[in-house]
Design a protein around this motif. Sequence first.
Motif, mmCIF file in Angstrom:
data_model
loop_
_atom_site.group_PDB
_atom_site.id
_atom_site.type_symbol
_atom_site.label_atom_id
_atom_site.label_comp_id
_atom_site.label_asym_id
_atom_site.label_seq_id
_atom_site.Cartn_x
_atom_site.Cartn_y
_atom_site.Cartn_z
ATOM 1 N N LEU A 135 0.811 -1.233 0.032
ATOM 2 C CA LEU A 135 0.045 -0.049 0.140
ATOM 3 C C LEU A 135 0.840 1.280 -0.128
ATOM 4 O O LEU A 135 0.792 2.146 -0.872
ATOM 5 C CB LEU A 135 -1.030 -0.120 1.205
ATOM 6 C CG LEU A 135 -2.071 -1.096 1.268
ATOM 7 C CD1 LEU A 135 -2.715 -1.033 2.513
ATOM 8 C CD2 LEU A 135 -3.079 -0.846 0.190
ATOM 9 N N ASN A 136 1.716 1.394 0.630
ATOM 10 C CA ASN A 136 2.728 2.380 0.918
ATOM 11 C C ASN A 136 3.353 2.770 -0.695
ATOM 12 O O ASN A 136 3.408 3.761 -1.134
ATOM 13 C CB ASN A 136 3.871 2.227 1.761
ATOM 14 C CG ASN A 136 4.989 3.367 1.951
ATOM 15 O OD1 ASN A 136 5.755 3.382 1.106
ATOM 16 N ND2 ASN A 136 4.810 3.915 2.957
ATOM 17 N N SER A 137 3.877 1.572 -1.236
ATOM 18 C CA SER A 137 4.784 1.880 -2.422
ATOM 19 C C SER A 137 3.672 2.207 -3.648
ATOM 20 O O SER A 137 4.007 3.006 -4.399
ATOM 21 C CB SER A 137 5.329 0.489 -2.771
ATOM 22 O OG SER A 137 6.577 0.093 -1.852
ATOM 23 N N PHE A 138 2.326 1.445 -3.551
ATOM 24 C CA PHE A 138 1.418 1.866 -4.497
ATOM 25 C C PHE A 138 1.124 3.203 -4.434
ATOM 26 O O PHE A 138 0.756 3.789 -5.558
ATOM 27 C CB PHE A 138 0.385 0.970 -4.261
ATOM 28 C CG PHE A 138 -0.781 1.144 -5.290
ATOM 29 C CD1 PHE A 138 -0.780 0.516 -6.535
ATOM 30 C CD2 PHE A 138 -1.911 1.942 -5.224
ATOM 31 C CE1 PHE A 138 -1.467 0.487 -7.606
ATOM 32 C CE2 PHE A 138 -2.828 1.943 -6.027
ATOM 33 C CZ PHE A 138 -2.760 1.291 -7.196
ATOM 34 N N TYR A 139 0.779 3.955 -3.345
ATOM 35 C CA TYR A 139 0.109 5.238 -3.328
ATOM 36 C C TYR A 139 1.068 6.338 -3.200
ATOM 37 O O TYR A 139 0.902 7.380 -3.371
ATOM 38 C CB TYR A 139 -0.770 5.227 -2.075
ATOM 39 C CG TYR A 139 -2.035 4.661 -2.096
ATOM 40 C CD1 TYR A 139 -2.927 5.064 -3.307
ATOM 41 C CD2 TYR A 139 -2.626 3.514 -1.621
ATOM 42 C CE1 TYR A 139 -4.353 4.491 -3.310
ATOM 43 C CE2 TYR A 139 -3.803 2.874 -1.756
ATOM 44 C CZ TYR A 139 -4.560 3.472 -2.745
ATOM 45 O OH TYR A 139 -5.625 2.847 -2.963
ATOM 46 N N LEU A 146 9.774 9.708 -6.029
ATOM 47 C CA LEU A 146 10.772 9.036 -6.704
ATOM 48 C C LEU A 146 10.722 7.535 -6.426
ATOM 49 O O LEU A 146 11.061 7.060 -5.276
ATOM 50 C CB LEU A 146 12.112 9.638 -6.535
ATOM 51 C CG LEU A 146 13.210 9.020 -7.259
ATOM 52 C CD1 LEU A 146 13.099 9.291 -8.781
ATOM 53 C CD2 LEU A 146 14.424 9.617 -6.836
ATOM 54 N N LYS A 147 10.155 6.812 -7.148
ATOM 55 C CA LYS A 147 9.759 5.384 -7.064
ATOM 56 C C LYS A 147 11.511 4.552 -7.233
ATOM 57 O O LYS A 147 11.756 4.657 -8.348
ATOM 58 C CB LYS A 147 8.893 4.909 -7.835
ATOM 59 C CG LYS A 147 7.410 5.063 -7.397
ATOM 60 C CD LYS A 147 6.436 4.275 -8.023
ATOM 61 C CE LYS A 147 5.287 4.806 -7.991
ATOM 62 N NZ LYS A 147 4.657 4.659 -6.339
ATOM 63 N N ASN A 148 12.088 4.216 -6.096
ATOM 64 C CA ASN A 148 13.258 3.422 -6.145
ATOM 65 C C ASN A 148 12.950 2.076 -6.569
ATOM 66 O O ASN A 148 11.748 1.675 -6.740
ATOM 67 C CB ASN A 148 14.084 3.954 -5.066
ATOM 68 C CG ASN A 148 13.494 3.354 -3.790
ATOM 69 O OD1 ASN A 148 12.682 2.248 -3.789
ATOM 70 N ND2 ASN A 148 13.803 4.059 -2.663
ATOM 71 N N LEU A 149 14.262 1.222 -6.635
ATOM 72 C CA LEU A 149 14.146 -0.160 -6.952
ATOM 73 C C LEU A 149 13.488 -0.773 -6.017
ATOM 74 O O LEU A 149 12.903 -2.025 -6.228
ATOM 75 C CB LEU A 149 15.469 -0.667 -7.383
ATOM 76 C CG LEU A 149 16.191 -0.058 -8.409
ATOM 77 C CD1 LEU A 149 17.625 -0.489 -8.659
ATOM 78 C CD2 LEU A 149 15.356 -0.494 -9.729
#
Length: 914
Positions: A421-425, A429-432
């Motif tokens: 949920l944290n990464s999706f929303y 800057l989306k890291n690896l």
Amino acid sequence: MQQALTLSERVIAVLGARLGLRYFKRDPIPDGLDTLDVPAHGHEAPPGLLDAARTAAPDLLVRLQSRRDGLSDDEAATVRAHVGPNEVEHEKPLPWWQHLFQCYRNPFNLLLTVLATVSFATDDTEGTIIIATMVIISTVLRFVQEARSNKAAEQLKAMVSTTATVLRRDVLDGADPAAMVRGGRLGREIPLSELVPGDIVLLAAGDMIPADVRVLAAKDLFVSQSALTGEALPVEKFSHASDAAGTNPLEYDNLAFMGTNVVSGSACAVVVSTGARTFFGSLAQRVTAQERTLTSFQQGVNRVSWVLIRFMLVMSPLVLVINGVTKHDWLEAALFALSVAVGLTPEMLPMIVTATLAKGAVMLSKKKVIVKRLDAIQNFGAMDVLCTDKTGTLTQDKICLERHTNVWGQLSEDVLEYAYLNSFYQTGLKNLLDVAVLNHGELHQRLDVVNRYRKIDEIPFDFQRRRMSVVVSENGEHHELICKGAVEEVLAVCDRVQHGAQVEPLTPELLTQLRRVTGDLNAEGLRVVAVATRHLPPVQEAYSVADERELVLVGYIAFLDPPKESTAPALKALAAAGVTVKVLTGDNDLVTTKVCREVGLKVSGCVRGDEVEKMTDAELATCVARANVFAKLTPAHKERIVRVLRANGHVVGFMGDGINDAPALRAADIGISVDTAVDIAKEAADLILLEKSLMVLEQGVIEGRRTFANMLKYIKMTASSNFGNVFSVLIASAFLPFLPMLPLQLLTQNLLYDLSQTTIPFDNVDDEQLAAPQRWNPADLSRFMICFGPVSSIFDVLTFLGMWHLFGANAAEHQTLFQSGWFVEGLLSQTLIVHLIRTRRIPFVQSIAGWPLLVMTGMVMLIGIALPMTPLAEYFRMEALPLAYFPMLAALLLGYAVLTQMVKTAFTRRFGWQ
């Protein structure tokens, strides 16, 4: 304002090479933009920056004839046809005739032009023609080489993407739904040059600001304006209209400017000005006349050039006086002194340097290294310390989620769901790490994300907190803050721990136990990220860093980034090349040391960022000389370490690709980034690698050294040869009853000698010259001139004696024979020195020149031998040499080669060979 001009020079110098980045963005528009509902077209004139800052967002969009969902492609094309591309005008190449004049306008050509004018005024037609030929050859060769270099640079720039994320009203068929933003609008990547006023741009951490923009909606947006203002700290930007009355656009907190970059947060903004109309563009027009600071190599070349020019200004009058007094023909003495002045002028130096650098840049591109600034090649070859990050350089940069555990190290699906949920929303800057989490797409259906959750707010990541949070509403019942980040930084805001269905206080004893669990994971080479939550009542819509408190630690997600197979051999190759590798990373020290051991990098000391913080500069200087691994560093720590290494006398390269690497990239002697880096990192770099590999870098280092070595060859040859010729001329002028060589002959000899050296950029370089860093040393060149210059004079004097006593050329009626003999010997010995000085080895035996240099020098020597025997001999006032001359010539050249080799061996033992 003056301070801004000075600090902007480094940005202006690299604006033409500024590179973009494609981001994977989901829902990047902060709340607030959807409330803007304005018509598509207006009729007011486009506003200036100050007007844009003071105007309400709906009215501004009207004036820009834009909408909240941007322009269509057709509308943008119409605007672009009127305002032009988004490029700063000073970047455009010069017209060919201006470029040709720039190539002509250097001290050597101007000096030769003066000498040609004097020759013409004294009716020396032949001398005028030859000097003019020298100027034309030097100018045309430089023009051609620079034109080829510029063309190659443009082709290399085309190999990397330069883009900005914009909203265009055209909805594309087959578009990736993951790229869609709220309201059915599509975030598209377009070339920076295609941006126009009225375009709606989406900004996230790591983005360069592509034009002058007015912020329409922002979420925790912090922009670094240090390139324009010198401010060390980022400035927060807001979306509200400003009521300030100042006249400096930099004072307005709702404007962002081309050349600055987003440090954290996200925003949506409308383009107000592009190209030369931007604040940056107008600034560039005012400061481009200011010369860029010269590199050490450029300063050294200029120093040598002016030494030779001053040498000429002293020696030429001396030659004039000696010949005038002894020969009683002042006109002939003046022409001879003029020819000596021409011979002392290194007119091919600009062309040789340009050609060598251009060839080096092209060769480096074949090694997957793009050179943004040609002068950086010298520092590349001189680099003896390389500072690099761990992720993607030592490792494969293919991070996989290895484990998701509770606080005790046991498998936990709840932790994975929170992390997803944290990464999706998150919209920053989306890291690896985020990509690895989002690869678990099965959670999307299982959690029923679309129907069950709604994003409320986001607290973006920054490099001080080293964590980020999102706030979601589950079924509208409550708000849940989900935080993930570095273990220590997350623990700092936790006061409880999830234990099964229970929540326990975080006691010191429990904290010790938790750190043991994360330490064990780190020791296995896993990068650990902590996950914590906080349940909140649904009473607020905006959250800030102050809300990251009283969290419950729920567990960890652990990632594995395996080492690259190429890293170990690359480290060995760099060590063999004399380059010390130091790892500077923000990652955990346990993980970093384990990876270093796996790739064969012997850890001589591991220092953490908190330890660096406590050290004085003197203590850090000692520390960086001993340790080679630095972990848990902030951007400021990296920059400081680089500066201290430079202060210790090292030529430092820094390789990085993140926002946190930009300060260190600028501080290093040579900044190295990759084409997949964030654009602020690429903007700060001097070199761009098309492949993130130390092996590519090692190959580039070798090519940089080869380029530097070939440039140095010409400077050595020119300095020593010219220095020796003056002694020969002075000796001959003082004792001979006639001129040792006619002005026309001396000019012709000099022209042929210069032509023999034009292929030096294509010469081979000995392995030992590539084995260690090479640095510019003007003092070494002075010693070189003094040691090698007089050697040629010895054999010139022997030639004088041979022509005088053996061939009877001892009176004015026999001067043609004397002059022909010295012309041939002088030209062949000068050409031979090209092969003698190009290597420390025995030429033609242990080291053979490149075939272009062999062919060119061979042709020049054949022309020199044949000229007195051809019908042209009468024009040049020469005569055929007797056959007995050639055994003497061979003996002189052999003796010259042997003595030069002996001097070279002694010089190398005493001073080394560069």
